[in-house]
Design a protein around this motif. Structure first.
Motif, mmCIF file in Angstrom:
data_model
loop_
_atom_site.group_PDB
_atom_site.id
_atom_site.type_symbol
_atom_site.label_atom_id
_atom_site.label_comp_id
_atom_site.label_asym_id
_atom_site.label_seq_id
_atom_site.Cartn_x
_atom_site.Cartn_y
_atom_site.Cartn_z
ATOM 1 N N THR A 142 0.832 -1.203 0.000
ATOM 2 C CA THR A 142 0.000 0.000 0.000
ATOM 3 C C THR A 142 0.867 1.253 0.000
ATOM 4 O OG1 THR A 142 -1.740 -1.137 1.235
ATOM 5 C CG2 THR A 142 -1.787 1.270 1.250
ATOM 6 N N ALA A 143 0.475 2.241 -0.802
ATOM 7 C CA ALA A 143 1.189 3.517 -0.832
ATOM 8 C C ALA A 143 0.930 4.269 0.474
ATOM 9 C CB ALA A 143 0.740 4.352 -2.025
ATOM 10 N N VAL A 144 1.983 4.737 1.109
ATOM 11 C CA VAL A 144 1.854 5.421 2.401
ATOM 12 C C VAL A 144 1.096 6.735 2.257
ATOM 13 C CG1 VAL A 144 3.181 6.573 4.232
ATOM 14 C CG2 VAL A 144 3.851 4.312 3.438
ATOM 15 N N SER A 145 1.177 7.347 1.079
ATOM 16 C CA SER A 145 0.502 8.632 0.864
ATOM 17 C C SER A 145 -1.003 8.536 1.054
ATOM 18 C CB SER A 145 0.800 9.158 -0.544
ATOM 19 O OG SER A 145 0.394 8.212 -1.529
ATOM 20 N N GLY A 146 -1.549 7.332 0.942
ATOM 21 C CA GLY A 146 -2.993 7.161 1.091
ATOM 22 C C GLY A 146 -3.436 6.679 2.458
#
Length: 499
Positions: A142-146
């Motif tokens: 999972t992208a941390v930005s989200g």
């Protein structure tokens, strides 16, 4: 994750003096593998400085650290890691451009193949058990930005557990977690303790300390305030340890009943729950507590009332007059102010001065011919520093330097200058100590006594029950019920929240 050899750590006579203050004065603390020690104290008591000494980011002026019976002459961050000491800090600073596995294994990436490329699958396989143990809702890719704040908190905990940890230091680890996530984390703490890991648990949530701590150490004004063994741990005992006195009237509701209607919503529908209508009334002089489970729509309602988020249908009335929907300017003009849940990103300009933040909403009034009247600016800021007991030596210093409790007071000061008719407080005491909480409650009572209407959103059941005149409970975007003070109980609130 569990240690090969349990740690034995002693901080002995640690003193740290800054030009403006004595942060630590002869503080000692011991911790052994297989125990959970709760470290408590008001903001400014010295907890953060002590952790910086232990982590090697600052050196003490006096005192020393002993690990496994051997004095450590110079502690550095790399040395702390080599001893199996891992930190989970309250301030979250993940690398938003990386995924979860990349953040957790940063600097320890797994490489494979003849060219040494990063092995994404191997990294995800290494991280997956940690996420499963924490019950994370996101995956290794999972992208941390989200990620939400709560998910970022779990990410930091997973990162700490990814080393062969012997001492895990948790600084306000549950401040962004839901009730279920908190219980899951406490279960992880117990499991690690049983495996021989030492846990230093720093939090203002005293109920959680009482639930998991084997011993409690208190700091006050940079000194040791005392210890509590397991059988002596209680909320009252911890409060006395922290502030040196009993808080007899910690939770006191307003001493007057509600007056004229200030806020009324009619068939209000938010974008989050477009099929659910909210009909709500708040009167002058009352503190209406808004309870509910995470995701019930409380913050979304607050944002809609303040004009940040769009209104799908219905209307908001202040004093019988309709407020233009979706307009923050119109909401402020009508006398609505919002103290948001995340004060650092939504309530303050951390690099701006304390003074600048306090007068921010009134710059247009203070400005003359394009220049701000600095004399009036300082006078206003000084008035609010005194009124709200903001602990700051200089008002020209960045507000980001203040403790969480004092930052919250600055957010309140910013809006109080506008003399609002309705103040919306979203988790007003999140991450602040017991003394600052008492001051926030006192201010809320004062404002209510002056006729202001207050909508207080809180996930702290004790706070909701103790401070509110009435309690409204949200469930899936609707007001499931409103409880008069004599009918408010934890059971009554939960029944409305979950049915």
């Amino acid at each position: 994750m569990s240690p090969d050899t349990p740690i034995a750590l002693d901080l002995v006579g640690i003193t740290k003096v800054y030009p403006s203050a004595v942060a630590l004065n002869g503080v000692s603390l011991s911790i052994r593998g297989g125990e959970v020690v709760g470290l408590i104290g008001e903001n400014g008591a010295g907890k953060s400085t002590l952790m910086k000494v232990l982590g090697g980011t600052i050196a003490p002026d006096e005192g020393h650290i002993v690990i496994d019976g051997v004095p450590v002459t110079e502690m550095a961050p790399a040395a702390a890691v080599s001893h199996g000491i891992a930190f989970v800090h309250q301030e979250l600073n993940p690398f938003a451009n990386l995924d979860v596995a990349g953040n957790i294994l940063l600097g320890r990436e797994i490489h494979s193949g003849p060219f040494g490329f990063i092995d994404r699958k191997a990294m995800e396989d290494r991280v997956r058990p940690l996420l499963d143990m924490l019950g994370a809702r996101f995956t290794a890719s999972t992208a941390v930005s989200g990620l939400s704040l709560a998910d970022q908190q779990l990410l930091e905990i997973a990162k700490a557990l990814s080393i062969n940890v012997r001492l895990l230091i948790l600084d306000e680890p549950t401040s962004s977690l839901t009730l279920s996530e908190t219980q899951r984390l406490l279960a992880v703490i117990r499991r690690l303790r049983d495996e021989g890991v030492a846990i230093l648990f720093i939090t203002h949530r005293l109920a959680e300390v009482a639930e998991v701590a084997d011993r409690v150490v208190g700091l006050r004004d940079g000194r040791n305030a005392g210890e509590l063994p397991r059988d002596a741990i209680s909320k009252d005992a911890m409060v006395r340890l922290m502030i040196g006195r009993d808080v007899k009237q910690f939770y006191v509701p307003p001493d007057r009943e509600g007056g004229a209607i200030v806020l009324q919503t009619v068939g209000l529908r938010t974008a989050t729950y477009p099929d659910a209508t909210v009909d709500l009334v708040i009167r002058s002089g009352e503190i209406l507590g808004l309870a509910g489970l995470v995701g019930a729509g409380r913050t979304e309602l607050a944002r809609a009332l303040f004009g940040i988020d769009p209104v799908v249908a219905g209307q908001v009335e202040i004093g019988g007059q309709t407020v233009e929907p979706g307009s923050v300017q119109a909401a402020i003009g009508a006398g609505i102010c919002l103290v948001p849940e995340d004060r650092k990103t939504e309530g303050l300009f951390l690099d701006f001065s304390i003074c600048g933040n306090i007068v921010m909403p009134r710059l247009e009034v203070l400005a003359k011919h394009g220049f701000v009247d600095e004399v009036t600016e300082r006078r206003i800021a000084e008035e609010f520093r005194e009124r709200l007991a903001i602990k700051a030596k200089r008002l020209d210093r960045p507000v980001g330097e203040l403790s969480g409790g004092n930052q919250q007071k600055v957010v309140l000061a910013k809006w109080l200058g506008l003399e609002p008719r309705l103040i919306i407080l979203d988790e007003p005491t999140r991450g602040i100590d017991v003394g600052a909480k008492a001051e926030v409650y006192r201010l809320m009572r004062e404002l209510a006594a002056e006729g202001c209407a207050i909508l207080m959103i809180s996930s702290d059941m004790e706070e909701v029950i103790g401070v509110s005149t009435r309690v409204a409970v949200m469930r899936r975007g609707v007001i499931a019920g409103v409880l008069e003070r004599e009918d408010v109980s934890e059971e009554a609130v939960l029944r409305l929240a979950v049915e």
